[in-house]
Design a protein around this motif. Structure first.
Motif, PDB file in Angstrom:
ATOM      1  N   LEU A   1       0.826  -1.073  -0.026  1.00 38.01           N
ATOM      2  CA  LEU A   1       0.052  -0.042   0.118  1.00 38.01           C
ATOM      3  C   LEU A   1       0.783   1.302   0.022  1.00 38.01           C
ATOM      4  CD1 LEU A   1      -2.401  -1.085   2.860  1.00 38.01           C
ATOM      5  CD2 LEU A   1      -2.880  -1.223   0.363  1.00 38.01           C
ATOM      6  N   TYR A   2       0.318   2.142  -0.774  1.00 36.55           N
ATOM      7  CA  TYR A   2       1.003   3.541  -0.824  1.00 36.55           C
ATOM      8  C   TYR A   2       1.298   4.031   0.658  1.00 36.55           C
ATOM      9  CZ  TYR A   2       1.814   8.483  -1.564  1.00 36.55           C
ATOM     10  OH  TYR A   2       2.439   9.762  -1.359  1.00 36.55           O
ATOM     11  N   GLY A   3       2.420   4.648   1.114  1.00 36.95           N
ATOM     12  CA  GLY A   3       2.722   5.191   2.259  1.00 36.95           C
ATOM     13  C   GLY A   3       3.188   4.096   3.099  1.00 36.95           C
ATOM     14  N   PHE A   4       3.286   2.788   2.858  1.00 35.25           N
ATOM     15  CA  PHE A   4       3.561   1.570   4.111  1.00 35.25           C
ATOM     16  C   PHE A   4       4.977   1.150   3.465  1.00 35.25           C
ATOM     17  CE2 PHE A   4      -0.866   2.026   4.572  1.00 35.25           C
ATOM     18  CZ  PHE A   4      -0.924   1.692   6.074  1.00 35.25           C
ATOM     19  N   ARG A   5       5.909   0.925   4.329  1.00 41.74           N
ATOM     20  CA  ARG A   5       7.338   0.493   4.325  1.00 41.74           C
ATOM     21  C   ARG A   5       7.913   0.942   2.787  1.00 41.74           C
ATOM     22  NH1 ARG A   5       8.054  -5.236   7.331  1.00 41.74           N
ATOM     23  NH2 ARG A   5       9.746  -3.824   7.822  1.00 41.74           N
TER      24      ARG A   5
ATOM     25  N   ASN B   1       0.655  -2.396  10.932  1.00 39.20           N
ATOM     26  CA  ASN B   1       0.443  -1.300  10.205  1.00 39.20           C
ATOM     27  C   ASN B   1       0.338   0.095  11.212  1.00 39.20           C
ATOM     28  OD1 ASN B   1       0.426  -2.668   7.856  1.00 39.20           O
ATOM     29  ND2 ASN B   1      -1.559  -2.783   7.507  1.00 39.20           N
ATOM     30  N   LEU B   2       0.037  -0.095  12.246  1.00 34.44           N
ATOM     31  CA  LEU B   2      -0.039   0.727  13.186  1.00 34.44           C
ATOM     32  C   LEU B   2       1.414   1.351  13.226  1.00 34.44           C
ATOM     33  CD1 LEU B   2      -2.207  -0.687  15.965  1.00 34.44           C
ATOM     34  CD2 LEU B   2      -3.275   1.080  14.424  1.00 34.44           C
ATOM     35  N   ALA B   3       2.291   0.613  13.661  1.00 33.85           N
ATOM     36  CA  ALA B   3       3.699   1.000  13.743  1.00 33.85           C
ATOM     37  C   ALA B   3       4.159   1.579  12.609  1.00 33.85           C
ATOM     38  CB  ALA B   3       4.600   0.036  14.246  1.00 33.85           C
ATOM     39  N   LEU B   4       3.777   1.283  11.438  1.00 37.13           N
ATOM     40  CA  LEU B   4       4.283   1.731  10.089  1.00 37.13           C
ATOM     41  C   LEU B   4       3.783   3.230   9.869  1.00 37.13           C
ATOM     42  CD1 LEU B   4       3.880  -1.367   8.063  1.00 37.13           C
ATOM     43  CD2 LEU B   4       5.800  -0.670   9.048  1.00 37.13           C
ATOM     44  N   VAL B   5       2.710   3.444  10.357  1.00 40.20           N
ATOM     45  CA  VAL B   5       2.316   4.871  10.051  1.00 40.20           C
ATOM     46  C   VAL B   5       2.273   5.831  11.395  1.00 40.20           C
ATOM     47  CG1 VAL B   5       0.714   4.086   8.222  1.00 40.20           C
ATOM     48  CG2 VAL B   5      -0.436   4.372  10.626  1.00 40.20           C
TER      49      VAL B   5
END
Length: 324
Positions: free
Chosen positions: A248-252, A290-294
Motif C-alpha cells: 500500500l502507498y505510504g507503507f514500508r 500497520n499501526l507502527a508503520l504509520v
C-alpha cells in the motif's frame, strides 16, 4: 483481535466516514492516501514509475446507495484510465463493484463496470476487482464471470480468510489474481478467525497460484512472507514475470524501493480521493504492525497510536455533530 475489531467497527461507521470526507485529510491519512485529485495521482505515479514501481489506482468510495454517486465514481475512474493512457503511465485500475452500484441494482452496476472495463481494454489497461465483505462476495464473482466472457483484462482478489478461497483459487487460476489475507470482520461459519490459520492459508494460496496460475500479485507488508516467497520462486524456478509484490502507498517505503531495486516486479496500491476514512481504518485493522508503520507519519512521537486513532474517531464525531 479486540483492536482489529475496533478499527473494523470504525471503518463501518457511516457518520464518521461522512465527517472525514467533509474535513478532508487533516487527520493524518494524507501519508497513506495519494491526494484527492487526478493530477495529484498522476504526479505520484510518475515518481513511482521512475523508481521502477508500477501502480494500481483506487478511486476511494464507501456507502454508495444512490445512482448519482455511482455514476460520478464511474466517471472519475474513466478519467483516471484516460489519464493513464494519455500520460503513458505504468499503472492499472483497482475498483470495488459496490462503488459502482452493486448495492443499488446489479444490472446498473454491470453496465457501469462494463463501460470502465471496455475503455481500459481499448487502452490495454488491466482492471482488478477488489473484494469486500462476504455479503458481496458471490455477486462480485458473478459480475467478474460475466465481464470475462467479453474482456480479458479483468482479474480479482482472493481473500485467504474465507474457507471457500481454496476452491476459488483453483476456479480462477487462469486469471491475474491478487492474494490478500482479508480486511473485514467475518463470521466463523465462513472464515478463519485465528491469525495462524489465516497466515497458513495465505501462503498455501500464494504457492498454488505461483505454480498453476496466470499472474500473482502478492499483497503483503510482512517481510517474513516476502522472504518465504523469494525462496519458493527460486526453488521452483518461477520467473519474475509471473508475479509481483504489492504494498500500500505510504507503507514500508524503503522495502518497496529495495524490492524494485532487486529486480522484482513491484506494484504500489495507490488510493486517492476524499473518501479515505473506511480504507484507512481497515488498513489499521488488517495487521497490527500497520499501526507502527504509520505512527510516525500520522502522530507525533509522544502520541500513543491506539489512543491517537481513538481521538481521530472522537474528533470526527464531534465535528460532524457541530456541523448539523
Amino acid at each position: 483481535m479486540a483492536l482489529r475489531d475496533f478499527f473494523i467497527a470504525l471503518s463501518e461507521n457511516q457518520l464518521l466516514n461522512s465527517a472525514a470526507q467533509k474535513y478532508g485529510l487533516r487527520m493524518g491519512a494524507q501519508s497513506v492516501v495519494a491526494g484527492t485529485s487526478i493530477p495529484e495521482v498522476v504526479q505520484t505515479i510518475k515518481e513511482l514509475n521512475r523508481a521502477n514501481i508500477s501502480c494500481t489506482v483506487d478511486n476511494l468510495g464507501e456507502f454508495v446507495f444512490e445512482k448519482s454517486a455511482a455514476t460520478a465514481a464511474k466517471n472519475n475512474i474513466l478519467a483516471v484510465i484516460q489519464a493513464i493512457h494519455d500520460e503513458q503511465l505504468d499503472a492499472h485500475i483497482s475498483l470495488k463493484p459496490s462503488q459502482l452500484g452493486q448495492d443499488i441494482d446489479i444490472d446498473f452496476c454491470y453496465e457501469n463496470l462494463k463501460e470502465v472495463v471496455a475503455l481500459a481494454h481499448q487502452y490495454n489497461i488491466f482492471v482488478n476487482f477488489d473484494m469486500e465483505n462476504y455479503g458481496r462476495l458471490h455477486s462480485s464473482f458473478d459480475l467478474l464471470d460475466k465481464l470475462h466472457k467479453e474482456y480479458n483484462n479483468v482479474g480479482t482478489v482472493i481473500q485467504a480468510y474465507f474457507f471457500e478461497s481454496d476452491e476459488n483459487i483453483e476456479k480462477y487460476k487462469d486469471f491475474r489474481l491478487r492474494i490478500v489475507k482479508g480486511a473485514y470482520k467475518e463470521a466463523e461459519e465462513v472464515a478463519y478467525q485465528s491469525k495462524a490459520d489465516i497466515d497458513r492459508n495465505y501462503l498455501k494460496l500464494i504457492e498454488y497460484h505461483l505454480l498453476h496460475g496466470k499472474f500473482t500479485s502478492i499483497a503483503t507488508h510482512d517481510h517474513n512472507v516476502i522472504n518465504l516467497v523469494k525462496q519458493f520462486v527460486k526453488q521452483h524456478n518461477i520467473p519474475n514475470d509471473k508475479f509481483e509484490f504489492q504494498m500500500l502507498y505510504g507503507f514500508r517505503k524503503d522495502m518497496q524501493l529495495d524490492l524494485a531495486h532487486e529486480g522484482y516486479n513491484f506494484c504500489t496500491y495507490l488510493p486517492f480521493g476524499n473518501d479515505w476514512y473506511g480504507y484507512f481504518m481497515r488498513r489499521l485493522a488488517e495487521r497490527p504492525q500497520n499501526l507502527a508503520l504509520v505512527t510516525k507519519q500520522v502522530f507525533n512521537k509522544k502520541t500513543n497510536t491506539a489512543i491517537g486513532l481513538g481521538v481521530v474517531a472522537f474528533a470526527l464525531g464531534r465535528l460532524s455533530k457541530k456541523s448539523k
